[in-house]
Design a protein around this motif. Structure first.
Motif, short mmCIF file in Angstrom:
data_model
loop_
_atom_site.label_atom_id
_atom_site.label_comp_id
_atom_site.label_asym_id
_atom_site.label_seq_id
_atom_site.Cartn_x
_atom_site.Cartn_y
_atom_site.Cartn_z
N UNK A 55 35.42 -16.46 -8.76
CA UNK A 55 35.15 -17.82 -9.13
C UNK A 55 33.87 -18.47 -8.32
N UNK B 156 31.45 -22.01 -7.18
CA UNK B 156 31.53 -23.29 -7.04
C UNK B 156 30.25 -23.73 -6.55
N UNK C 138 28.53 -26.73 -4.08
CA UNK C 138 28.56 -27.68 -3.00
C UNK C 138 27.49 -28.25 -2.71
N UNK D 247 29.83 -32.73 0.61
CA UNK D 247 30.82 -32.92 -0.31
C UNK D 247 31.59 -31.62 -0.44
N UNK D 248 32.62 -31.67 -0.86
CA UNK D 248 33.53 -30.50 -1.34
C UNK D 248 33.08 -29.57 -2.28
N UNK D 249 33.46 -28.35 -2.50
CA UNK D 249 33.17 -27.46 -3.39
C UNK D 249 33.53 -27.79 -4.85
N UNK D 250 32.93 -27.84 -5.97
CA UNK D 250 33.16 -28.22 -6.99
C UNK D 250 33.21 -26.91 -8.19
N UNK D 251 34.62 -26.69 -8.88
CA UNK D 251 34.51 -25.59 -9.46
C UNK D 251 33.79 -25.47 -10.71
N UNK E 119 35.24 -25.50 -15.21
CA UNK E 119 34.88 -26.85 -14.66
C UNK E 119 34.37 -27.80 -15.46
N UNK F 144 24.41 -25.68 -2.54
CA UNK F 144 25.04 -24.54 -1.98
C UNK F 144 25.90 -24.07 -2.91
N UNK G 243 28.85 -21.43 -4.00
CA UNK G 243 29.59 -20.47 -3.42
C UNK G 243 30.35 -19.34 -4.32
N UNK H 230 38.82 -15.94 -1.38
CA UNK H 230 37.83 -15.47 -0.21
C UNK H 230 36.55 -16.14 -0.43
N UNK H 231 35.88 -16.60 0.23
CA UNK H 231 34.59 -17.30 -0.04
C UNK H 231 33.46 -16.53 0.47
N UNK H 232 32.23 -16.18 -0.15
CA UNK H 232 31.22 -15.79 0.29
C UNK H 232 30.38 -16.72 1.09
N UNK H 233 29.26 -16.34 1.75
CA UNK H 233 28.28 -17.26 2.58
C UNK H 233 27.47 -18.19 1.70
#
Lengths: 111, 115
Positions: B33, B35, B37, B41-45, B58, B88, B90, B105-108
């Motif tokens: 997935x 995202x 960011x 703000x929060x991550x946006x799909x 999304x 950013x 993600x 699980x998110x990457x950097x």
């Protein structure tokens, strides 16, 4: 539609407790909680499914109130390592994997 | 065991250009997935790929496209970059578990700056 988180920020002293709320206007299937430290990737904390179960991760626990479409994250006896921004990600049925994140709650734990 | 990796780490592009971001999922994961960011703000799909197909999307314009390869790695392409695309990006990987919600699980991340 994005969930609404409150408060936007909270400052704690080590050992104090805090509650972070996450509310949605849609019927939720699950709520995911993540913590993100500055400059790092979000780290998974826990998933809660509809049914009102409560989960725990060390001294961090959460609940999911299906009737209110609301989840709460409880930080108990906070530690310095709890500092970061907490995000809730919500998921509705038939859209598994499509997480809608709130704008986050910044937590600062001081000595 | 390597986690989710993303490349490049940082990228600076000019408005109107095109960019490709890459993601390698955690070992054993077959779903990726993406995202976006924005700062504070929060991550946006953006979208999700499974079995080389886009499974969920999304609210992002067609300028955002992706691809998943047979080894489960993925690319995010953004065309005609706008200043507002600075963010950013993600990548998160997961293993769907038969109809139950699953941990991602998110990457950097890749920090994209559009000037």
């Amino acid at each position: 539609q994005q969930p609404v988180q409150s408060p936007q920020a909270v400052i704690l002293r080590e050992g104090e407790d805090a509650v972070i709320n996450c509310s949605s206007s849609k019927a939720l299937y699950s709520v995911h909680w993540y913590r993100q430290k500055h400059g790092e990737a979000p780290v998974f904390l826990m998933i809660l499914l509809k049914g009102g179960e409560q989960k725990g991760h060390d001294k961090i626990s959460a609940s999911f109130n299906e009737k209110k479409q609301q989840s709460s994250l409880y930080l108990t006896a906070s530690q310095l390592s709890y500092s970061g921004t907490y995000f809730c990600g919500t998921e509705i049925a038939d859209s598994w994997g499509k997480l809608q994140f709130g704008s986050g709650t910044q937590v600062v734990v001081t000595p | 065991d390597a986690g989710v990796t993303q490349s490049p780490t940082h990228l600076i592009k000019t408005r109107g250009q095109q960019v490709t971001l890459r993601c390698s999922p955690k070992s054993g994961h077959d779903t990726v997935s993406w995202y976006q960011q924005a700062l504070g703000q929060g991550p946006q799909f953006i979208f999700q790929y499974y079995e080389e197909e886009e499974r969920q999307r999304g609210n992002f314009p067609d300028r955002f496209s992706g691809h998943q390869f047979p080894n489960y790695s993925s690319e995010l392409n953004v065309n005609a970059l706008l200043l507002g695309d600075s963010a950013l990006y993600l990548c998160a990987s997961s293993i769907p578990t038969g109809g139950q919600p699953y941990e991602q699980y998110f990457g950097p991340g890749t920090r994209l700056t559009v000037t």
